[in-house]
Scaffold this motif. Structure first.
Motif, PDB file in Angstrom:
ATOM      1  N   ALA A 228       0.832  -1.189   0.000  1.00  0.00           N
ATOM      2  CA  ALA A 228       0.000   0.000   0.000  1.00  0.00           C
ATOM      3  C   ALA A 228       0.874   1.248   0.000  1.00  0.00           C
TER       4      ALA A 228
ATOM      5  N   ASP B  82      -4.475  -1.756  -8.079  1.00  0.00           N
ATOM      6  CA  ASP B  82      -5.762  -1.143  -7.762  1.00  0.00           C
ATOM      7  C   ASP B  82      -5.505   0.299  -7.355  1.00  0.00           C
TER       8      ASP B  82
ATOM      9  N   SER C 124      -7.616   2.697  -6.914  1.00  0.00           N
ATOM     10  CA  SER C 124      -8.569   3.213  -5.935  1.00  0.00           C
ATOM     11  C   SER C 124      -8.099   2.953  -4.515  1.00  0.00           C
ATOM     12  N   LYS C 125      -7.382   1.846  -4.316  1.00  0.00           N
ATOM     13  CA  LYS C 125      -6.828   1.512  -3.017  1.00  0.00           C
ATOM     14  C   LYS C 125      -5.362   1.908  -2.874  1.00  0.00           C
TER      15      LYS C 125
ATOM     16  N   THR D 151      -2.842   0.301  -4.147  1.00  0.00           N
ATOM     17  CA  THR D 151      -2.176  -0.943  -3.785  1.00  0.00           C
ATOM     18  C   THR D 151      -1.731  -1.718  -5.014  1.00  0.00           C
TER      19      THR D 151
END
Length: 118
Positions: free
Chosen positions: A23, A70, A72-73, A75
């Motif tokens: 992350a 991803d 949006s995350k 990650t």
């Protein structure tokens, strides 16, 4: 400041599976690329895979791994199946991030150990 934090490493048996996750946090405007690099004991670090397409994407790696990005995350993960002893080593999260004050900059996680052994 920007940080890449990895998780999911550990011990697996040959033929088993592990999923590594990373992350990104901190101040940046755009994720240019996110991926994973690998360093076997006594060898140089080398790329596993990097996704340079923005958004949410999956790519097959070596026919045994899957890398997933991803945005949006913020990650990137690495799903590892059919693990072999030669997969043992330290896996590093990588990101190339853009921000107005820094331009595009490479960042690295601290590394997470993967050990494949009976």
């Amino acid at each position: 400041q920007v940080q890449l934090v990895e998780s999911g490493g550990g011990l697996a048996q040959p033929g088993g599976s592990l999923t590594l996750s990373c992350a990104a946090s901190g101040s940046f405007f755009t994720i240019n690329g996110m991926g994973w690099h690998y360093q076997a004991p006594g060898k140089a670090r080398e790329e596993v895979a990097t996704i340079w397409r923005r958004g949410n994407h999956e790519e097959s790696v070596k026919g045994r791994f899957t890398i997933l990005r991803d945005d949006s995350k913020k990650t990137v993960s690495l799903q590892m199946n059919s693990l072999k002893p030669d997969d043992t080593g330290v896996y590093y999260c990588y990101a190339n991030l853009y921000d107005f004050k820094t331009g595009s900059v490479d960042y690295w996680g601290q590394g997470t150990q993967v050990t494949v052994s009976s």
